[in-house]
Design an enzyme around this catalytic site. Structure first.
Site, mmCIF file in Angstrom:
data_model
loop_
_atom_site.group_PDB
_atom_site.id
_atom_site.type_symbol
_atom_site.label_atom_id
_atom_site.label_comp_id
_atom_site.label_asym_id
_atom_site.label_seq_id
_atom_site.Cartn_x
_atom_site.Cartn_y
_atom_site.Cartn_z
ATOM 1 N N ILE A 13 -35.718 -30.998 -37.659
ATOM 2 C CA ILE A 13 -36.292 -30.139 -38.626
ATOM 3 C C ILE A 13 -36.069 -30.610 -40.259
ATOM 4 O O ILE A 13 -37.081 -30.603 -40.907
ATOM 5 C CB ILE A 13 -35.825 -28.741 -38.478
ATOM 6 C CG1 ILE A 13 -36.293 -28.311 -37.157
ATOM 7 C CG2 ILE A 13 -36.459 -27.885 -39.497
ATOM 8 C CD1 ILE A 13 -35.728 -26.870 -36.741
ATOM 9 N N ASN A 85 -30.793 -25.700 -44.046
ATOM 10 C CA ASN A 85 -31.373 -26.110 -42.652
ATOM 11 C C ASN A 85 -30.312 -26.621 -41.802
ATOM 12 O O ASN A 85 -30.007 -26.635 -40.819
ATOM 13 C CB ASN A 85 -32.466 -27.086 -42.736
ATOM 14 C CG ASN A 85 -32.624 -27.824 -41.322
ATOM 15 O OD1 ASN A 85 -33.255 -27.163 -40.443
ATOM 16 N ND2 ASN A 85 -32.197 -29.080 -41.308
ATOM 17 N N SER A 135 -32.913 -18.521 -36.785
ATOM 18 C CA SER A 135 -32.830 -18.684 -35.435
ATOM 19 C C SER A 135 -33.382 -17.669 -34.599
ATOM 20 O O SER A 135 -33.201 -16.420 -35.315
ATOM 21 C CB SER A 135 -31.658 -19.113 -34.582
ATOM 22 O OG SER A 135 -31.781 -19.048 -33.192
ATOM 23 N N TYR A 148 -22.816 -18.469 -33.295
ATOM 24 C CA TYR A 148 -23.792 -19.086 -33.719
ATOM 25 C C TYR A 148 -24.656 -17.878 -34.240
ATOM 26 O O TYR A 148 -25.409 -17.781 -35.173
ATOM 27 C CB TYR A 148 -24.762 -19.896 -32.723
ATOM 28 C CG TYR A 148 -25.924 -20.204 -33.009
ATOM 29 C CD1 TYR A 148 -26.030 -21.606 -33.491
ATOM 30 C CD2 TYR A 148 -27.238 -19.694 -32.593
ATOM 31 C CE1 TYR A 148 -27.271 -22.241 -34.069
ATOM 32 C CE2 TYR A 148 -28.357 -20.110 -32.995
ATOM 33 C CZ TYR A 148 -28.494 -21.444 -33.711
ATOM 34 O OH TYR A 148 -29.777 -21.789 -33.949
ATOM 35 N N LYS A 152 -26.088 -17.085 -37.941
ATOM 36 C CA LYS A 152 -27.639 -17.027 -38.150
ATOM 37 C C LYS A 152 -27.752 -15.485 -38.719
ATOM 38 O O LYS A 152 -28.685 -15.353 -39.569
ATOM 39 C CB LYS A 152 -28.328 -17.337 -37.015
ATOM 40 C CG LYS A 152 -28.301 -18.916 -36.593
ATOM 41 C CD LYS A 152 -28.614 -19.765 -37.919
ATOM 42 C CE LYS A 152 -28.720 -21.134 -37.434
ATOM 43 N NZ LYS A 152 -29.135 -22.211 -38.555
ATOM 44 N N THR A 183 -35.994 -31.212 -30.171
ATOM 45 C CA THR A 183 -35.184 -32.343 -30.625
ATOM 46 C C THR A 183 -34.423 -33.049 -29.561
ATOM 47 O O THR A 183 -34.659 -32.656 -28.449
ATOM 48 C CB THR A 183 -34.237 -31.483 -31.966
ATOM 49 O OG1 THR A 183 -33.221 -30.853 -30.850
ATOM 50 C CG2 THR A 183 -34.876 -30.508 -32.912
#
Length: 254
Positions: A13, A85, A135, A148, A152, A183
């Site tokens: 990204i 990012n 996310s 995570y 976020k 990705t």
């Protein structure tokens, strides 16, 4: 000439975003840890030393934000956009997450963006913007999210604070929340039936997201058209988080 700092610019990204903003005439400060990946970014942008600078740095290091901001100001004299990012994946559930892993996730995806935004804001003028890549795990509950999700989710709340505190100065802040994006890391998991069932079969659009999809949304928020958008989370996931879709194949599975 406007200037954008992009973390995690060496691939995925971040790489696509750097290309998109460069094509809009914006100067790029590309940040990453892998010097070789940054060289590929420089080459992709035509080795344009007048409009492109890169820096290999650990954004979680104590001097990381200062190093990045110093480079941007010395090379270009201003900062208009900050795109936080950089991130890491493969989290574990809460009960399997040790303190070292927790600190690593929070350090890269919450503490570093916090500190970088803090150092960037004094250099921003009206019309500037901070865009935090979060996310779908910051929007809905997700299995195995653990540290995570916490990182976020915290970044999303930080974005709301920035939008409120600095919006009157003409500095906007928004989140772009990608769903599963194709990705290299994600492509490796396409052989996992559980991963496919959870993500592909539950997305009511006939493909996974691409880095270009996320980059285009970020670019819009850096454009005149996005000037009045502040304090929002734009989810780019093909409808995954907002519907109860299940593919016909999944519906028929036993």
């Amino acid at each position: 000439m406007q200037v954008a700092i992009i973390t995690g610019a060496g691939g995925g990204i971040g790489f696509a975003t750097a290309q998109k903003l460069y094509d809009m005439g914006i100067a790029i400060v590309g940040v990453g840890r892998d010097r070789e990946k940054l060289k590929k970014l420089e080459a992709a942008l035509g080795n344009d030393t007048e409009r492109v600078a890169t820096v290999s740095v650990d954004i979680a290091a104590e001097d990381g934000p200062q190093t990045i901001v110093k480079l941007a100001v010395e090379r270009f004299g201003r900062i208009d956009y900050l795109i936080n990012n950089a991130g890491i994946g493969s989290p574990k559930p809460l009960h399997e997450t040790d303190d070292e892993t927790l600190d690593r996730f929070l350090g890269i995806m919450l503490r570093a963006p916090f500190r970088l935004a803090r150092d960037v804001i004094p250099h921003m003028k009206p019309g500037s913007a901070i865009i935090n890549v979060t996310s779908t795990f910051a929007v809905v509950g997700g299995r195995r999210g653990g540290a995570y999700s916490a990182s976020k989710g915290g970044l999303q709340s930080l974005t709301l604070h920035i939008a409120c505190e600095y919006g009157a100065q003409g500095i906007r802040a928004n989140c772009v929340a990608p769903g599963v994006t194709a990705t290299d890391m994600v492509r490796e998991r396409m052989n996992d039936p559980g991963f496919v069932r959870m993500n592909v079969d539950m997305t009511p659009y006939p493909r996974l997201g691409e880095a270009e999809d996320i980059a285009s949304t970020i670019a819009f928020l850096c454009s005149k058209g996005g000037e009045y958008i502040n304090g929002q989370t734009i989810v780019v996931d093909g409808g995954w988080s907002s519907t109860k879709y299940l593919s016909p194949e999944a519906m028929a599975a036993k």
